[in-house]
Design a protein around this motif. Sequence first.
Motif, PDB file in Angstrom:
ATOM      1  N   UNK A  86       0.840  -1.206   0.000  1.00 20.91           N
ATOM      2  CA  UNK A  86       0.000   0.000   0.000  1.00 20.91           C
ATOM      3  C   UNK A  86       0.876   1.258   0.000  1.00 20.91           C
ATOM      4  N   UNK A  87       1.880   1.271   0.867  1.00 22.41           N
ATOM      5  CA  UNK A  87       2.768   2.446   0.944  1.00 22.41           C
ATOM      6  C   UNK A  87       3.486   2.678  -0.389  1.00 22.41           C
ATOM      7  N   UNK A  88       3.862   1.596  -1.045  1.00 24.81           N
ATOM      8  CA  UNK A  88       4.541   1.724  -2.342  1.00 24.81           C
ATOM      9  C   UNK A  88       3.587   2.281  -3.402  1.00 24.81           C
ATOM     10  N   UNK A  89       2.327   1.824  -3.379  1.00 27.25           N
ATOM     11  CA  UNK A  89       1.349   2.339  -4.354  1.00 27.25           C
ATOM     12  C   UNK A  89       1.106   3.824  -4.094  1.00 27.25           C
ATOM     13  N   UNK A  90       0.961   4.191  -2.815  1.00 28.55           N
ATOM     14  CA  UNK A  90       0.735   5.606  -2.463  1.00 28.55           C
ATOM     15  C   UNK A  90       1.903   6.461  -2.925  1.00 28.55           C
TER      16      UNK A  90
ATOM     17  N   UNK B 114       4.003   5.865  -5.233  1.00 21.04           N
ATOM     18  CA  UNK B 114       4.119   5.895  -6.705  1.00 21.04           C
ATOM     19  C   UNK B 114       3.312   7.039  -7.315  1.00 21.04           C
ATOM     20  N   UNK B 115       2.258   7.465  -6.619  1.00 22.67           N
ATOM     21  CA  UNK B 115       1.421   8.549  -7.162  1.00 22.67           C
ATOM     22  C   UNK B 115       2.205   9.860  -7.212  1.00 22.67           C
ATOM     23  N   UNK B 116       3.096  10.052  -6.257  1.00 25.93           N
ATOM     24  CA  UNK B 116       3.775  11.357  -6.144  1.00 25.93           C
ATOM     25  C   UNK B 116       5.275  11.302  -6.372  1.00 25.93           C
ATOM     26  N   UNK B 117       5.712  10.395  -7.187  1.00 26.36           N
ATOM     27  CA  UNK B 117       7.159  10.276  -7.366  1.00 26.36           C
ATOM     28  C   UNK B 117       7.706  11.430  -8.201  1.00 26.36           C
ATOM     29  N   UNK B 118       8.768  12.049  -7.670  1.00 23.36           N
ATOM     30  CA  UNK B 118       9.368  13.172  -8.375  1.00 23.36           C
ATOM     31  C   UNK B 118      10.652  12.677  -9.068  1.00 23.36           C
ATOM     32  N   UNK B 119      10.474  11.850 -10.100  1.00 18.41           N
ATOM     33  CA  UNK B 119      11.632  11.298 -10.825  1.00 18.41           C
ATOM     34  C   UNK B 119      11.122  10.862 -12.190  1.00 18.41           C
ATOM     35  N   UNK B 120      12.034  10.676 -13.132  1.00 17.02           N
ATOM     36  CA  UNK B 120      11.589  10.221 -14.463  1.00 17.02           C
ATOM     37  C   UNK B 120      11.500   8.703 -14.535  1.00 17.02           C
ATOM     38  N   UNK B 121      12.319   8.062 -13.698  1.00 13.73           N
ATOM     39  CA  UNK B 121      12.428   6.601 -13.769  1.00 13.73           C
ATOM     40  C   UNK B 121      12.241   6.014 -12.366  1.00 13.73           C
ATOM     41  N   UNK B 122      11.431   4.966 -12.293  1.00 16.08           N
ATOM     42  CA  UNK B 122      11.291   4.234 -11.024  1.00 16.08           C
ATOM     43  C   UNK B 122      11.877   2.842 -11.231  1.00 16.08           C
ATOM     44  N   UNK B 123      12.902   2.512 -10.463  1.00 17.83           N
ATOM     45  CA  UNK B 123      13.389   1.129 -10.472  1.00 17.83           C
ATOM     46  C   UNK B 123      12.635   0.440  -9.345  1.00 17.83           C
ATOM     47  N   UNK B 124      11.886  -0.589  -9.705  1.00 23.36           N
ATOM     48  CA  UNK B 124      11.023  -1.201  -8.706  1.00 23.36           C
ATOM     49  C   UNK B 124      11.604  -2.517  -8.220  1.00 23.36           C
ATOM     50  N   UNK B 125      12.129  -2.490  -6.993  1.00 23.33           N
ATOM     51  CA  UNK B 125      12.666  -3.714  -6.404  1.00 23.33           C
ATOM     52  C   UNK B 125      11.545  -4.371  -5.603  1.00 23.33           C
ATOM     53  N   UNK B 126      10.774  -5.152  -6.322  1.00 30.47           N
ATOM     54  CA  UNK B 126       9.634  -5.852  -5.735  1.00 30.47           C
ATOM     55  C   UNK B 126       9.184  -6.829  -6.795  1.00 30.47           C
ATOM     56  N   UNK B 127       7.971  -7.355  -6.676  1.00 32.95           N
ATOM     57  CA  UNK B 127       7.527  -8.290  -7.714  1.00 32.95           C
ATOM     58  C   UNK B 127       6.689  -7.569  -8.775  1.00 32.95           C
ATOM     59  N   UNK B 128       6.456  -8.284  -9.890  1.00 27.28           N
ATOM     60  CA  UNK B 128       5.893  -7.636 -11.089  1.00 27.28           C
ATOM     61  C   UNK B 128       4.582  -6.879 -10.868  1.00 27.28           C
ATOM     62  N   UNK B 129       3.664  -7.438 -10.029  1.00 27.72           N
ATOM     63  CA  UNK B 129       2.382  -6.735  -9.892  1.00 27.72           C
ATOM     64  C   UNK B 129       2.574  -5.376  -9.211  1.00 27.72           C
ATOM     65  N   UNK B 130       3.601  -5.262  -8.373  1.00 28.96           N
ATOM     66  CA  UNK B 130       3.869  -3.985  -7.693  1.00 28.96           C
ATOM     67  C   UNK B 130       4.400  -2.960  -8.699  1.00 28.96           C
ATOM     68  N   UNK B 131       5.278  -3.421  -9.590  1.00 27.27           N
ATOM     69  CA  UNK B 131       5.817  -2.529 -10.631  1.00 27.27           C
ATOM     70  C   UNK B 131       4.702  -2.116 -11.593  1.00 27.27           C
TER      71      UNK B 131
END
Length: 302
Positions: free
Chosen positions: A42-46, A48-65
């Motif tokens: 949940x915290x990761x989804x929240x 993700x809404x306000x990320x101030x970057x061009x690229x997110x490297x997601x160290x988690x599993x595919x559904x989270x990315x």
Amino acid sequence: MEIEKLIEEINRLKEERNAIIMAHNYQLPEIQDIADFLGDSLELARKAVNVDADVIVFAGVDFMAETAKILNPEKTVLLPTRRATCAMANMLTIKHIVEAKKKYPDAPVVLYVNSSAEAKAYADVTVTSANAAKIVGKLDSDVVIFGPDKNLAHHVAKVTGKKVIPVPPNGHCYVHRKFTLEDVERARKLYPNAKLMVHPECEPEVQEQADIIVSTGGMIKRACEHDEWVVFTEREMTYRLSKLYPNKKFYPARNDATCIGMKAITLQHIYESLRDMKYQIEVPAEIAERARKAIERMLEMS
Ligand code: 13P
Ligand code: SF4
């Protein structure tokens, strides 16, 4: 490459790409240590809404990315290896949902975020283990279709008193299924002063023995309530907790509760991911639009 050099290169590439690293609480210690943001799903989804970057490297599993991409379609979301997948999410098919909907046409479809983007496109709302009971409790229906985790479905039914129809009938996480009543007994014997924190993906009989039933984020929030805990979830959670609370004691209930998908990611993968801009997550627009509605509804309701 030596570990210090690898970290140096990751930091250099992060700056060059204007990237951040988001990581789930189950990631390897060395990945937790370099993450810009760590959290539960949940915290990761929240975040993700306000990320101030061009690229997110997601160290988690595919559904989270995928969730991060759906919430941020204009950003590049990278999954460091295609092997980072969630076995439970892969158990749910569209057919399961459509068939349940035929039987219970008025029941809303509530999907755990541990599901594919395609499945989420059929959901009225998504949930995580941190907010599932709260959201189902708020829905204007006494019957809900719920997938894919039947143990989380059990927890939700118990808390809300509603009829929860699990889809598929036996969806589960192989990591959390490992915990048994023998583990509970051993924990009570070995650590008589400890309380048990249990993830709701554990089997109902283990849930019944819990002092608290919480998501991984909930474990972090509620650890302050006691000095010694036995932790019934993926092994790495104790690393995260021990780092946050160095004066408390956290014991893993089992040492073999390891999520293969989460552990597929290494520092080398993160470096290569930033270097080669791989593997880019793409979700077809029509699926993303429908899935986004279900995810946004969750964020509003929780
Ligand atoms: P959390 O939402 O508690 O982080 O759980 C996600 C997960 O995959 C647990 O196995
Ligand atoms: Fe999926 Fe289980 Fe791994 Fe969580 S621990 S990501 S539910 S396989």
